[in-house]
Design an enzyme around this catalytic site. Sequence first.
Site, PDB file in Angstrom:
ATOM      1  N   PRO A 158       0.797  -1.225   0.000  1.00 50.92           N
ATOM      2  CA  PRO A 158       0.000   0.000   0.000  1.00 50.92           C
ATOM      3  C   PRO A 158       0.834   1.282   0.000  1.00 50.92           C
ATOM      4  O   PRO A 158       1.879   1.356   0.649  1.00 50.92           O
ATOM      5  CB  PRO A 158      -0.806  -0.104   1.298  1.00 50.92           C
ATOM      6  N   ASN A 159       0.329   2.234  -0.758  1.00 48.54           N
ATOM      7  CA  ASN A 159       0.863   3.599  -0.853  1.00 48.54           C
ATOM      8  C   ASN A 159       2.164   3.693  -1.640  1.00 48.54           C
ATOM      9  O   ASN A 159       2.649   4.799  -1.897  1.00 48.54           O
ATOM     10  CB  ASN A 159       1.043   4.226   0.543  1.00 48.54           C
TER      11      ASN A 159
ATOM     12  N   TYR B 291      11.164   8.540   1.653  1.00 49.51           N
ATOM     13  CA  TYR B 291      11.161   7.481   0.644  1.00 49.51           C
ATOM     14  C   TYR B 291      11.900   7.836  -0.644  1.00 49.51           C
ATOM     15  O   TYR B 291      11.958   7.009  -1.562  1.00 49.51           O
ATOM     16  CB  TYR B 291       9.712   7.077   0.337  1.00 49.51           C
TER      17      TYR B 291
ATOM     18  N   ARG C  59       5.485  10.798  -2.551  1.00 49.48           N
ATOM     19  CA  ARG C  59       5.092  10.448  -1.180  1.00 49.48           C
ATOM     20  C   ARG C  59       6.255  10.699  -0.210  1.00 49.48           C
ATOM     21  O   ARG C  59       7.290  10.022  -0.316  1.00 49.48           O
ATOM     22  CB  ARG C  59       4.705   8.968  -1.128  1.00 49.48           C
TER      23      ARG C  59
ATOM     24  N   ARG D 242      12.635   4.571  13.023  1.00 49.92           N
ATOM     25  CA  ARG D 242      11.365   5.305  12.996  1.00 49.92           C
ATOM     26  C   ARG D 242      10.499   4.937  14.205  1.00 49.92           C
ATOM     27  O   ARG D 242      10.996   4.445  15.200  1.00 49.92           O
ATOM     28  CB  ARG D 242      10.670   5.041  11.651  1.00 49.92           C
TER      29      ARG D 242
ATOM     30  N   HIS E  97      12.534  -2.517   2.723  1.00 50.89           N
ATOM     31  CA  HIS E  97      11.921  -1.223   3.044  1.00 50.89           C
ATOM     32  C   HIS E  97      12.863  -0.130   2.575  1.00 50.89           C
ATOM     33  O   HIS E  97      14.086  -0.236   2.764  1.00 50.89           O
ATOM     34  CB  HIS E  97      11.684  -1.085   4.555  1.00 50.89           C
TER      35      HIS E  97
ATOM     36  N   ALA F  26       3.074  -0.827   5.085  1.00 44.37           N
ATOM     37  CA  ALA F  26       2.618  -0.971   6.468  1.00 44.37           C
ATOM     38  C   ALA F  26       2.132  -2.382   6.784  1.00 44.37           C
ATOM     39  O   ALA F  26       2.142  -2.792   7.954  1.00 44.37           O
ATOM     40  CB  ALA F  26       1.516   0.043   6.753  1.00 44.37           C
TER      41      ALA F  26
ATOM     42  N   GLU G 128      12.534  -9.356   2.153  1.00 39.31           N
ATOM     43  CA  GLU G 128      11.734  -8.183   2.551  1.00 39.31           C
ATOM     44  C   GLU G 128      12.592  -6.932   2.360  1.00 39.31           C
ATOM     45  O   GLU G 128      13.774  -6.930   2.697  1.00 39.31           O
ATOM     46  CB  GLU G 128      11.342  -8.325   4.025  1.00 39.31           C
TER      47      GLU G 128
ATOM     48  N   ASN H 178       8.120  -5.395  -0.742  1.00 41.07           N
ATOM     49  CA  ASN H 178       7.968  -4.258   0.164  1.00 41.07           C
ATOM     50  C   ASN H 178       6.478  -4.203   0.471  1.00 41.07           C
ATOM     51  O   ASN H 178       5.683  -3.716  -0.335  1.00 41.07           O
ATOM     52  CB  ASN H 178       8.433  -2.952  -0.475  1.00 41.07           C
TER      53      ASN H 178
HETATM   54  C1  DQA Z   1       8.004   1.225   4.073  1.00 42.15           C
HETATM   55  C2  DQA Z   1       8.063   1.376   5.593  1.00 42.15           C
HETATM   56  C3  DQA Z   1       6.701   1.133   6.197  1.00 42.15           C
HETATM   57  O1  DQA Z   1       6.763   1.328   7.613  1.00 42.15           O
HETATM   58  C4  DQA Z   1       5.690   2.094   5.632  1.00 42.15           C
HETATM   59  O2  DQA Z   1       4.409   1.816   6.148  1.00 42.15           O
HETATM   60  C5  DQA Z   1       5.670   2.099   4.153  1.00 42.15           C
HETATM   61  C6  DQA Z   1       6.955   2.112   3.457  1.00 42.15           C
HETATM   62  C7  DQA Z   1       9.366   1.562   3.428  1.00 42.15           C
HETATM   63  O3  DQA Z   1       9.567   1.187   2.278  1.00 42.15           O
HETATM   64  O4  DQA Z   1      10.199   2.227   4.054  1.00 42.15           O
HETATM   65  O5  DQA Z   1       4.635   2.149   3.519  1.00 42.15           O
HETATM   66  O6  DQA Z   1       7.720  -0.129   3.762  1.00 42.15           O
END
Ligand code: DQA
Length: 153
Positions: A17-18, A30, A25, A114, A107, A84, A105, A81
Amino acid sequence: MAERARESVIIGILHGPNLNLLGTREPHLYGTATLDDITASLTRVAADLGVELRVAQSNSEGTLIDIVHEWRGLVRGVVVNAGAYAHTSLALRDAFAATSLPFVEIHLSNVYAREAERHHSMLAGAAIGTVTGLGAQGYEFALRGLVSALRQR
Ligand code: DQA
C-alpha cells in the site's frame, strides 16, 4: 548431446500500500524515485542476472495475498515491500508459507530508526533476509541477494 533450452527463472517484485505514490510520497523518507523508475532499474539488474521479473502493486491486503497465490509455480522467489502490512499482516506471511515462496523483505526507509510500531515485521522471521534504509537502491540489493540465495539451493 541435445541442447536443452535454459528454463527462465522468474522473480516477483511485490509492492504494498501507498507505494504507487512513490516519487511524491514523503520524499524525505522514501526518496524521489517512482515505482516506474524502480522497475526500470530492476529490469536492468534482472537482465544482468539472467532472470525475468513480474511486478505487481496493490493497496489491498487481500489482493497482495491473491497475487502471492497466483505466483506459486510461476515465480521462483519474491522481493516484497509490503509497506505498512509488513508490520501487521500475519495473513501475508501465511501466504508466503502456504505457497513455499522464498522472499526477501525490503523497506526504503530504515524502519528501525522510525516509530516503535514500525520496528516489528510480521514477515522478517520467514524471510531469507531483509534490506531496510537503503532507499530505492535497496531493491537492487534485495534482488541480487534473493537470486544469489536461490542459486545456492
Ligand atoms: C516502508 C516502511 C513502512 O513502515 C511504511 O508503512 C511504508 C513504506 C518503506 O519502504 O520504508 O509504507 O515499507
